[in-house]
Scaffold this motif. Structure first.
Motif, PDB file in Angstrom:
ATOM      1  N   SER A 220       0.793  -1.052  -0.198  1.00 15.26           N
ATOM      2  CA  SER A 220       0.088   0.052   0.043  1.00 15.26           C
ATOM      3  C   SER A 220       0.890   1.308  -0.064  1.00 15.26           C
ATOM      4  CB  SER A 220      -0.882  -0.024   1.203  1.00 15.26           C
ATOM      5  OG  SER A 220      -0.156  -0.024   2.543  1.00 15.26           O
ATOM      6  N   VAL A 221       2.155   1.118   0.268  1.00 16.82           N
ATOM      7  CA  VAL A 221       3.178   2.110   0.286  1.00 16.82           C
ATOM      8  C   VAL A 221       4.374   1.574  -0.747  1.00 16.82           C
ATOM      9  CG1 VAL A 221       2.325   3.288   2.108  1.00 16.82           C
ATOM     10  CG2 VAL A 221       4.294   1.690   2.270  1.00 16.82           C
ATOM     11  N   PRO A 222       5.376   2.753  -1.055  1.00 13.40           N
ATOM     12  CA  PRO A 222       6.499   1.812  -1.916  1.00 13.40           C
ATOM     13  C   PRO A 222       7.230   1.335  -0.791  1.00 13.40           C
ATOM     14  CG  PRO A 222       6.539   4.393  -1.302  1.00 13.40           C
ATOM     15  CD  PRO A 222       5.357   4.021  -1.233  1.00 13.40           C
ATOM     16  N   VAL A 223       7.981   0.259  -1.233  1.00  9.92           N
ATOM     17  CA  VAL A 223       8.862  -0.490  -0.510  1.00  9.92           C
ATOM     18  C   VAL A 223      10.333  -0.504  -0.901  1.00  9.92           C
ATOM     19  CG1 VAL A 223       9.395  -2.937   0.311  1.00  9.92           C
ATOM     20  CG2 VAL A 223       6.893  -1.980  -0.151  1.00  9.92           C
ATOM     21  N   ARG A 224      11.110  -0.451   0.189  1.00 13.48           N
ATOM     22  CA  ARG A 224      12.889  -0.482  -0.176  1.00 13.48           C
ATOM     23  C   ARG A 224      12.988  -2.173   0.047  1.00 13.48           C
ATOM     24  NH1 ARG A 224      16.840   3.184   1.782  1.00 13.48           N
ATOM     25  NH2 ARG A 224      18.651   2.475   0.967  1.00 13.48           N
ATOM     26  N   ALA A 225      13.527  -2.475  -1.079  1.00 11.17           N
ATOM     27  CA  ALA A 225      14.047  -4.077  -1.303  1.00 11.17           C
ATOM     28  C   ALA A 225      15.268  -4.203  -0.514  1.00 11.17           C
ATOM     29  CB  ALA A 225      14.128  -4.272  -2.728  1.00 11.17           C
ATOM     30  N   ARG A 226      15.396  -4.015   0.627  1.00 14.60           N
ATOM     31  CA  ARG A 226      16.580  -4.121   1.533  1.00 14.60           C
ATOM     32  C   ARG A 226      17.271  -5.806   1.063  1.00 14.60           C
ATOM     33  NH1 ARG A 226      17.712   0.791   3.924  1.00 14.60           N
ATOM     34  NH2 ARG A 226      15.690   1.745   4.606  1.00 14.60           N
ATOM     35  N   GLY A 227      16.568  -6.607   0.999  1.00 16.76           N
ATOM     36  CA  GLY A 227      17.143  -7.772   0.875  1.00 16.76           C
ATOM     37  C   GLY A 227      18.045  -7.797  -0.378  1.00 16.76           C
ATOM     38  N   VAL A 228      17.399  -7.172  -1.481  1.00 13.30           N
ATOM     39  CA  VAL A 228      18.122  -7.230  -2.824  1.00 13.30           C
ATOM     40  C   VAL A 228      19.350  -6.260  -2.613  1.00 13.30           C
ATOM     41  CG1 VAL A 228      17.911  -6.364  -5.255  1.00 13.30           C
ATOM     42  CG2 VAL A 228      16.125  -7.540  -4.238  1.00 13.30           C
ATOM     43  N   GLU A 229      19.303  -5.258  -1.888  1.00 12.48           N
ATOM     44  CA  GLU A 229      20.373  -4.437  -1.752  1.00 12.48           C
ATOM     45  C   GLU A 229      21.622  -5.194  -0.964  1.00 12.48           C
ATOM     46  OE1 GLU A 229      17.688  -0.328  -1.352  1.00 12.48           O
ATOM     47  OE2 GLU A 229      18.802  -1.132   0.480  1.00 12.48           O
ATOM     48  N   GLU A 230      21.110  -5.755   0.132  1.00 13.99           N
ATOM     49  CA  GLU A 230      22.260  -6.581   0.928  1.00 13.99           C
ATOM     50  C   GLU A 230      22.932  -7.616  -0.238  1.00 13.99           C
ATOM     51  OE1 GLU A 230      19.961  -8.161   4.113  1.00 13.99           O
ATOM     52  OE2 GLU A 230      19.674  -6.157   4.952  1.00 13.99           O
ATOM     53  N   ALA A 231      22.024  -8.303  -0.758  1.00 14.07           N
ATOM     54  CA  ALA A 231      22.604  -9.171  -1.738  1.00 14.07           C
ATOM     55  C   ALA A 231      23.502  -8.791  -2.956  1.00 14.07           C
ATOM     56  CB  ALA A 231      21.438 -10.044  -2.408  1.00 14.07           C
ATOM     57  N   LEU A 232      23.221  -7.724  -3.270  1.00 13.96           N
ATOM     58  CA  LEU A 232      24.109  -6.687  -4.454  1.00 13.96           C
ATOM     59  C   LEU A 232      25.275  -6.664  -3.873  1.00 13.96           C
ATOM     60  CD1 LEU A 232      21.278  -4.812  -6.312  1.00 13.96           C
ATOM     61  CD2 LEU A 232      22.603  -6.934  -7.253  1.00 13.96           C
ATOM     62  N   VAL A 233      25.305  -5.563  -2.881  1.00 11.99           N
ATOM     63  CA  VAL A 233      26.532  -5.116  -2.141  1.00 11.99           C
ATOM     64  C   VAL A 233      27.889  -6.011  -2.231  1.00 11.99           C
ATOM     65  CG1 VAL A 233      27.683  -3.814  -0.536  1.00 11.99           C
ATOM     66  CG2 VAL A 233      25.281  -3.223  -1.405  1.00 11.99           C
ATOM     67  N   GLY A 234      28.847  -5.728  -2.684  1.00 10.29           N
ATOM     68  CA  GLY A 234      30.112  -6.547  -2.635  1.00 10.29           C
ATOM     69  C   GLY A 234      30.368  -7.668  -3.633  1.00 10.29           C
ATOM     70  N   GLN A 235      29.065  -7.749  -4.665  1.00  9.57           N
ATOM     71  CA  GLN A 235      29.235  -9.016  -5.559  1.00  9.57           C
ATOM     72  C   GLN A 235      29.657  -8.248  -6.973  1.00  9.57           C
ATOM     73  OE1 GLN A 235      28.423 -11.997  -4.963  1.00  9.57           O
ATOM     74  NE2 GLN A 235      28.445 -11.366  -2.812  1.00  9.57           N
ATOM     75  N   PRO A 236      30.121  -9.095  -7.781  1.00 14.99           N
ATOM     76  CA  PRO A 236      30.430  -8.468  -8.950  1.00 14.99           C
ATOM     77  C   PRO A 236      29.224  -7.932  -9.812  1.00 14.99           C
ATOM     78  CG  PRO A 236      30.758 -10.942  -8.992  1.00 14.99           C
ATOM     79  CD  PRO A 236      30.503 -10.509  -7.504  1.00 14.99           C
ATOM     80  N   ALA A 237      29.439  -7.133 -10.666  1.00  9.82           N
ATOM     81  CA  ALA A 237      28.509  -6.558 -11.168  1.00  9.82           C
ATOM     82  C   ALA A 237      28.210  -7.428 -12.537  1.00  9.82           C
ATOM     83  CB  ALA A 237      28.572  -4.936 -11.721  1.00  9.82           C
ATOM     84  N   SER A 238      27.622  -8.497 -12.248  1.00  8.76           N
ATOM     85  CA  SER A 238      27.227  -9.585 -13.163  1.00  8.76           C
ATOM     86  C   SER A 238      25.985 -10.022 -13.452  1.00  8.76           C
ATOM     87  CB  SER A 238      28.228 -10.762 -13.065  1.00  8.76           C
ATOM     88  OG  SER A 238      27.915 -11.404 -12.015  1.00  8.76           O
ATOM     89  N   ALA A 239      25.483 -10.519 -14.563  1.00 10.29           N
ATOM     90  CA  ALA A 239      24.212 -11.024 -14.651  1.00 10.29           C
ATOM     91  C   ALA A 239      23.861 -12.016 -13.797  1.00 10.29           C
ATOM     92  CB  ALA A 239      23.942 -11.760 -15.995  1.00 10.29           C
ATOM     93  N   ASP A 240      24.748 -13.064 -13.647  1.00 12.12           N
ATOM     94  CA  ASP A 240      24.474 -13.958 -12.569  1.00 12.12           C
ATOM     95  C   ASP A 240      24.242 -13.613 -11.129  1.00 12.12           C
ATOM     96  OD1 ASP A 240      24.612 -15.950 -14.554  1.00 12.12           O
ATOM     97  OD2 ASP A 240      26.731 -16.696 -14.101  1.00 12.12           O
ATOM     98  N   SER A 241      25.193 -12.523 -10.469  1.00 18.76           N
ATOM     99  CA  SER A 241      24.839 -12.113  -9.299  1.00 18.76           C
ATOM    100  C   SER A 241      23.749 -11.273  -9.167  1.00 18.76           C
ATOM    101  CB  SER A 241      26.312 -11.440  -8.875  1.00 18.76           C
ATOM    102  OG  SER A 241      26.459 -10.207  -9.627  1.00 18.76           O
ATOM    103  N   ILE A 242      23.669 -10.541  -9.879  1.00 15.26           N
ATOM    104  CA  ILE A 242      22.280  -9.920 -10.092  1.00 15.26           C
ATOM    105  C   ILE A 242      20.859 -10.754 -10.067  1.00 15.26           C
ATOM    106  CG2 ILE A 242      20.792  -8.052 -11.446  1.00 15.26           C
ATOM    107  CD1 ILE A 242      23.470  -6.835 -12.092  1.00 15.26           C
ATOM    108  N   ARG A 243      21.009 -11.692 -10.867  1.00  9.94           N
ATOM    109  CA  ARG A 243      19.876 -12.496 -10.825  1.00  9.94           C
ATOM    110  C   ARG A 243      19.674 -13.153  -9.529  1.00  9.94           C
ATOM    111  NH1 ARG A 243      21.905 -14.466 -15.827  1.00  9.94           N
ATOM    112  NH2 ARG A 243      20.810 -13.491 -17.978  1.00  9.94           N
TER     113      ARG A 243
END
Length: 284
Positions: A220-243
């Motif tokens: 009912s309000v915008p949501v911050r995807a904290r789990g995605v943020e945590e999973a992205l940080v420190g990972q290579p900027a690659s398609a596999d890590s982003i998926r």
């Protein structure tokens, strides 16, 4: 249909606007670009005793730079936000998201502040404002106060604005050098987003150093995807890590079910669109 009769005032200062709204009491309404309010008035879903038009207040227009932030006046149109050099340099996500709002006619009349104050959970600009830690400045009879975006959106079409307050500006921290992308899915062109994903990202040497992800129409309000943020940080900027990170997009959400899509399909969309948006921002 024809709206019910109402009084109309067009003040030229914020103080006069606040005073006019206070005089109207609970039956007063503010009109900005009118893209959301006018259809409601014509259908008589709202019948205010007075409309306070903010379009003649110069203070509420334009974008300026203040230290580590950019400040966007609430009456700045979508078109102006979309084209502004400061926005594109320091808050690219806002410019890219605004590119997707409705159609050129709406972007020339609709306002940045009006969209945020309207607080439609399917509105595109709420999620990037949340993801970028925007701060909304409100003015009322008791003076001005600042409310972070994380506290501003309360529920469907409901904000932390108190009766008689007006949104005067939005302050956004600078994200200079960050890449960004906004991805959304709708059934037909110019329709409201069934789901939207706003991503801003900073990379260093091929590694994701910081990431901010906001979701549109997943609650009912915008949501911050904290789990995605945590999973992205420190990972290579690659398609596999982003998926892999995008699989966490639906965590902590409560998507609606309606005639466009059910909650399960929206959760699936959130994962797919998060992957697309993050990959586009990362350039992979």
């Amino acid at each position: 249909m024809i709206p019910a009769a109402f009084d109309y005032v067009a003040p030229t200062t914020v103080d006069d606007a606040v005073r006019s709204l206070a005089e109207a009491g609970e039956d007063g309404k503010v009109i900005a670009g009118g893209q959301s309010l006018l259809p409601v008035l014509r259908m008589r879903l709202a019948a205010p005793s007075k409309l306070v038009d903010l379009s003649r207040i110069p203070e509420l227009r334009g974008v300026r730079e203040e230290g580590s932030s950019i400040v966007i006046g609430s009456m700045t149109t979508h078109y102006e936000v979309q084209r502004d050099a400061l926005v594109r340099e320091h808050a690219l996500l806002l410019a890219l998201t605004t590119d997707t709002v409705a159609d050129p006619q709406v972007r020339h009349r609709g306002t940045f502040g009006g969209s945020l104050a309207h607080a439609d959970p399917a509105g595109d600009l709420l999620a990037p404002a949340l993801a970028l830690d925007a701060e909304l400045v409100l003015s009322g009879m008791d003076g001005r106060r600042k409310v972070p975006a994380s506290e501003f959106f309360v529920d469907f079409f409901t904000t932390a604005m108190r009766p008689g307050e007006i949104l005067v500006e939005v302050r956004v921290p600078k994200y200079t050098g960050w890449s960004a992308h906004y991805e959304k899915f709708n059934r037909v062109a110019q329709a409201w987003s069934m789901v939207g994903v706003a991503v801003a990202m900073r990379t260093e040497g091929g590694t994701i150093a910081e990431a901010r992800v906001g979701l549109t129409n997943m609650a009912s309000v915008p949501v911050r995807a904290r789990g995605v943020e945590e999973a992205l940080v420190g990972q290579p900027a690659s398609a596999d890590s982003i998926r892999a990170a995008a699989e966490r997009a639906a965590e902590g959400t409560s998507p609606p079910s309606d005639g466009n899509a059910d909650a399960e399909f929206r959760s699936h969309l959130a994962k797919v669109l998060t992957g697309r948006a993050a990959m586009a921002a990362a350039g992979v």
